[in-house]
Write a protein that holds these residues in place. Structure first.
Motif, PDB file in Angstrom:
ATOM      1  N   THR A  52      -1.595  -8.933 -11.790  1.00  0.00           N
ATOM      2  CA  THR A  52      -0.827  -9.350 -10.609  1.00  0.00           C
ATOM      3  C   THR A  52      -0.453 -10.823 -10.717  1.00  0.00           C
ATOM      4  O   THR A  52       0.667 -11.226 -10.405  1.00  0.00           O
ATOM      5  N   ARG A 101      -7.371   7.131  -8.303  1.00  0.00           N
ATOM      6  CA  ARG A 101      -7.487   7.542  -9.702  1.00  0.00           C
ATOM      7  C   ARG A 101      -7.964   8.990  -9.798  1.00  0.00           C
ATOM      8  O   ARG A 101      -8.756   9.442  -8.985  1.00  0.00           O
ATOM      9  N   ASP A 152      -3.130   8.384 -11.882  1.00  0.00           N
ATOM     10  CA  ASP A 152      -3.233   8.365 -10.421  1.00  0.00           C
ATOM     11  C   ASP A 152      -2.819   9.707  -9.817  1.00  0.00           C
ATOM     12  O   ASP A 152      -1.904  10.352 -10.310  1.00  0.00           O
ATOM     13  N   TRP A 212       1.746  -0.234  -8.961  1.00  0.00           N
ATOM     14  CA  TRP A 212       1.988  -0.470 -10.385  1.00  0.00           C
ATOM     15  C   TRP A 212       0.659  -0.678 -11.071  1.00  0.00           C
ATOM     16  O   TRP A 212      -0.391  -0.497 -10.458  1.00  0.00           O
ATOM     17  N   GLN A 213       0.678  -1.020 -12.349  1.00  0.00           N
ATOM     18  CA  GLN A 213      -0.552  -1.154 -13.134  1.00  0.00           C
ATOM     19  C   GLN A 213      -0.371  -2.225 -14.212  1.00  0.00           C
ATOM     20  O   GLN A 213       0.764  -2.587 -14.534  1.00  0.00           O
ATOM     21  N   THR A 214      -1.484  -2.625 -14.788  1.00  0.00           N
ATOM     22  CA  THR A 214      -1.439  -3.528 -15.938  1.00  0.00           C
ATOM     23  C   THR A 214      -0.454  -2.983 -16.976  1.00  0.00           C
ATOM     24  O   THR A 214       0.335  -3.721 -17.565  1.00  0.00           O
ATOM     25  N   ARG A 225      -9.822  -2.584 -11.616  1.00  0.00           N
ATOM     26  CA  ARG A 225     -10.171  -1.371 -12.323  1.00  0.00           C
ATOM     27  C   ARG A 225     -11.448  -1.538 -13.094  1.00  0.00           C
ATOM     28  O   ARG A 225     -11.603  -2.477 -13.853  1.00  0.00           O
ATOM     29  N   GLY A 236      -2.811  -3.094  -5.437  1.00  0.00           N
ATOM     30  CA  GLY A 236      -4.120  -2.943  -6.056  1.00  0.00           C
ATOM     31  C   GLY A 236      -4.794  -1.625  -5.765  1.00  0.00           C
ATOM     32  O   GLY A 236      -5.588  -1.136  -6.558  1.00  0.00           O
ATOM     33  N   GLU A 237      -4.519  -1.053  -4.635  1.00  0.00           N
ATOM     34  CA  GLU A 237      -5.130   0.224  -4.253  1.00  0.00           C
ATOM     35  C   GLU A 237      -4.333   0.758  -3.078  1.00  0.00           C
ATOM     36  O   GLU A 237      -3.532   0.025  -2.486  1.00  0.00           O
ATOM     37  N   PRO A 238      -4.537   2.025  -2.760  1.00  0.00           N
ATOM     38  CA  PRO A 238      -3.833   2.551  -1.588  1.00  0.00           C
ATOM     39  C   PRO A 238      -4.258   1.742  -0.359  1.00  0.00           C
ATOM     40  O   PRO A 238      -5.437   1.427  -0.200  1.00  0.00           O
ATOM     41  N   ASP A 268       4.421  -2.263   0.113  1.00  0.00           N
ATOM     42  CA  ASP A 268       3.230  -1.746  -0.564  1.00  0.00           C
ATOM     43  C   ASP A 268       3.684  -1.388  -1.970  1.00  0.00           C
ATOM     44  O   ASP A 268       4.515  -0.500  -2.163  1.00  0.00           O
ATOM     45  N   THR A 269       3.144  -2.102  -2.963  1.00  0.00           N
ATOM     46  CA  THR A 269       3.690  -2.007  -4.319  1.00  0.00           C
ATOM     47  C   THR A 269       2.722  -1.298  -5.244  1.00  0.00           C
ATOM     48  O   THR A 269       1.620  -1.776  -5.479  1.00  0.00           O
TER      49      THR A 269
END
Ligand code: PRX
Length: 660
Positions: free
Chosen positions: A321, A525, A510, A424-426, A536, A397-399, A421-422
């Motif tokens: 992030t 997850r 996810d 995404w992931q690394t 994570r 980062g999470e729901p 509310d975004t």
């Protein structure tokens, strides 16, 4: 080694959880919509109809030494974007803004935890980055050499990152909360040549050591030749002759200009390690042009950034992030940002709101776990400060649970700020599913729609799309510019982890459901990865840390729902035969995990058990353990080898309590 994705039954759990419907809707306020960066909904159709054309148009907003020959070369699962093009990330983030006469614009308002402050304009930042780039070159770093960065949130951290990009040396940032051992693993996997660190950083008013961890890590990391040390806390550190150099001695005396490398579009920009379902963290590999383009575009459209915004992403640059939305996206867009070193409640829970008021922050991006912490402290801290400058809020980062969404909306956003509310992931590099705040009607708990050009779906076990309202697995069906290009040194693991479950589709791990409006609701997850405070953590990694204690015979770790952190780590431990279990041993094991991986990985609960529920083939049934940890009714137990085991564990679990 491949990451396995078990727990099919988790999809059923998810489907059931998804019955908790949320039906409040929040259309964009008219005044916001009228000034938004994206006002025409046709952007979605345009990008879907011509993916390459869409990204090529966006790519023209970057500065190139040499234009690309080809937008996309897609040989699943390997993508190349903008091949033939040459550019430099630091030039795009700094030089071009200064050249355009914006050198006096503030790049970062930095605030240290003890209250010290620094303001860096774009011109200042460029000069510092050049000095650091020259210093790294003097230390022998060349194009392609890996540089590890292990620092607190001080300006030297983004400076070091940008300096690496200037000289074409991929960085690997290791979060300052990771242990010496975790650092050493990452130094070895990336074969880093230089480490940039600081004596220490401030955490809740106390200096905590970083250099000391580097010293310990280097005992087992032979690739590292030099260590560059910034002075932050002034604490005593040991400097190894010939290896360790003070930032103040080396960087300060360098020239304030530095020739940028002409990088190829697909040259490695950085590695960032993240947890998967095995004990070995994955070095997620991002490249130059596509990544920069992805983060700059999403930052501009999702956060609706304007030149006069004061944007604050309250994350640590040690996580993705921070890479994408503190450093690269915002700076590429010439944004004024806030950088804060410390915790939200130091010296009191009003600290963030004081910062918002002081700098007139207009956009705030944070994680649900932080919002829930603020909820717990109560709205009076926010109420005591003038937050009227805010115009947009973000979550990642999470729901985000609807209750936290509504609290954020009401108490921080004054009911006037859209919330993005975004999701995404690394691995995705940048935002993939999120509202466009001038267009999208938001719903508390839904990340809403895939970003233009992103094709997502929710599928069942066989890869078939599921009907609206039903839970399933999230997949992505087209390549995108900021996508990971691989796992460092392990192309096979890359293909098997992300692309083998549903051929031709990217599987992020996810669960999700789509409602009848086509909005996505992320449901956590579905593999053996936990999400604690938006970070994570791999169950296997923590299990192997536990069994590395000689008193432990076996361990199984699961996530348990937690009001504050989303999930909390619950460890079931079988002690060796002659070991007497006690609360003290539980504490020691928790500490042992913290020392091995870092305090974020410390289990909240350690429960000793004489046995673990296993299938007849010997596989631990985590689903049952999750049910036990959460004190839920048990699901299907027909494949269990010895049904009595769960009763024993459950009784013990109900008798026990959290150790925190
Ligand atoms: O499970 C999803 C969750 O965080 C995971 C990615 O973690 P990491 O790579 O550490 O990156 C975190 C910051 C981007 C995802 O697989 N996640 C992230 N954002 C959301 C989310 N889950 C639901 N909603 C989100 N907005």
């Amino acid at each position: 080694m491949t990451d396995s994705i078990p727990a099919q039954s988790r999809a059923h759990e998810i489907a059931i959880e998804s019955l908790l419907a949320e039906d409040r809707t929040f259309p964009p306020p008219a005044a916001f919509a009228a000034q938004a960066n994206v006002q025409d909904p046709a952007i979605y159709e345009r990008a879907a109809a011509d993916l390459e054309g869409f990204w090529a148009e966006e790519a023209a907003t970057l500065d190139w030494f040499k234009p690309w020959d080809r937008v996309l070369d897609w040989e699943p699962p390997f993508a190349k974007w903008f091949e033939g093009g040459q550019l430099n990330v630091s030039v795009n983030c700094l030089d071009r803004h200064v050249a355009a006469g914006k050198g006096e614009r503030v790049a970062f308002y930095w605030e240290g935890e003890p209250g010290d402050r620094r303001v860096l304009t774009y011109a200042d930042l460029l000069a510092e980055v050049c000095r650091c780039a020259n210093a790294l070159r003097e230390l022998g770093v060349g194009r392609g050499d890996r540089v590890a960065i292990y620092m607190p949130m001080i300006p030297e951290m983004p400076i070091a990152m940008l300096a690496c990009t200037r000289i074409g040396a991929p960085h690997t940032v290791v979060f300052g909360g990771f242990s010496a051992e975790a650092l050493s693993d990452r130094l070895n996997d990336s074969a880093a040549k230089v480490v940039v660190t600081a004596d220490g950083g401030f955490r809740r008013g106390k200096p905590s050591g970083l250099k000391v961890n580097v010293d310990a890590a280097l005992a087992t990391a032979p690739s590292v030749e030099k260590v560059l040390v910034a002075r932050r806390t002034g604490q005593d550190v040991t400097m190894a002759e010939g290896r360790d150099v003070w930032w103040d001695d080396l960087v300060a005396r360098q020239a304030a200009t530095s020739e940028p490398e002409r990088m190829e579009s697909e040259d490695m920009l950085y590695l960032l390690y993240t947890s998967g379902t095995t004990a070995k963290p994955k070095g997620i590999l991002h490249t130059t042009a596509g990544y920069l383009l992805g983060v700059a575009t999403t930052h501009r459209y999702v956060f609706d950034v304007k030149p006069d915004d004061v944007y604050w992403c309250a994350a640590d640059a040690g996580w993705v992030t921070g890479h994408s939305y503190i450093v690269y996206g915002p700076l590429a867009n010439g944004t004024t940002g806030v950088l804060y070193e410390g915790t939200p409640d130091f010296p009191d829970p009003g600290r963030w709101w004081e910062i918002v008021a002081r700098y007139g922050v207009t956009i705030l991006y944070t994680a649900p776990t932080a919002i829930r912490a603020h909820m717990k402290w109560g709205p009076r801290h926010a109420d005591a400060h003038d937050l009227s400058s805010l115009r947009l809020l973000g979550s990642v980062g999470e729901p985000i649970n609807p209750e936290a969404w509504i609290w954020y909306h009401r108490h921080i956003g004054g009911e006037r700020c859209p919330i993005v509310d975004t999701w995404w992931q690394t691995e995705t590099g940048g935002i993939m599913i999120a509202p466009l705040p001038g267009l999208t009607t938001t719903k508390p708990g839904s990340a809403t729609r895939p970003f233009p050009g992103v094709e997502a779906d929710v599928v069942d076990e066989r890869g078939e799309p599921v009907p609206p309202g039903e839970g399933g697995y999230l997949v992505l069906k087209k390549p995108w510019p900021a996508m990971l290009r691989g796992i460092y040194g392990d192309p096979e693991r890359y293909a098997s982890t992300y692309w083998s479950r549903y051929p031709g589709m990217y599987f992020p791990g996810d669960g999700a459901r789509r409602d009848t409006d086509g909005d996505y609701w992320l449901m956590g997850r579905v593999d053996d990865v936990m999400n604690v405070s938006g970070h994570r953590l791999s169950t296997t990694e923590i299990e192997s840390a536990l069994v590395s204690d000689e008193r432990v015979a076996e361990a199984a770790v699961v996530g348990r729902p937690d009001d504050l952190t989303g999930e909390a780590i619950f460890a079931f431990v079988i002690a060796k035969g002659d070991i007497e279990t006690s609360e003290a041993l539980g504490q020691e094991l928790r500490q042992h995990v913290a020392a091995r991986i870092g305090p974020i990985a410390r289990p909240k609960t350690v429960m000793f058990t004489p046995d673990l529920p296993k299938t007849r083939s010997g596989k631990i049934m985590r689903r049952l353990l999750r049910d036990i940890a959460a004190d839920r009714p048990l699901g299907d137990t027909t494949t269990l080898a010895d049904a009595a085991v769960v009763d024993t564990i459950r009784d013990a679990s109900r008798a026990g309590k959290d150790e925190e």
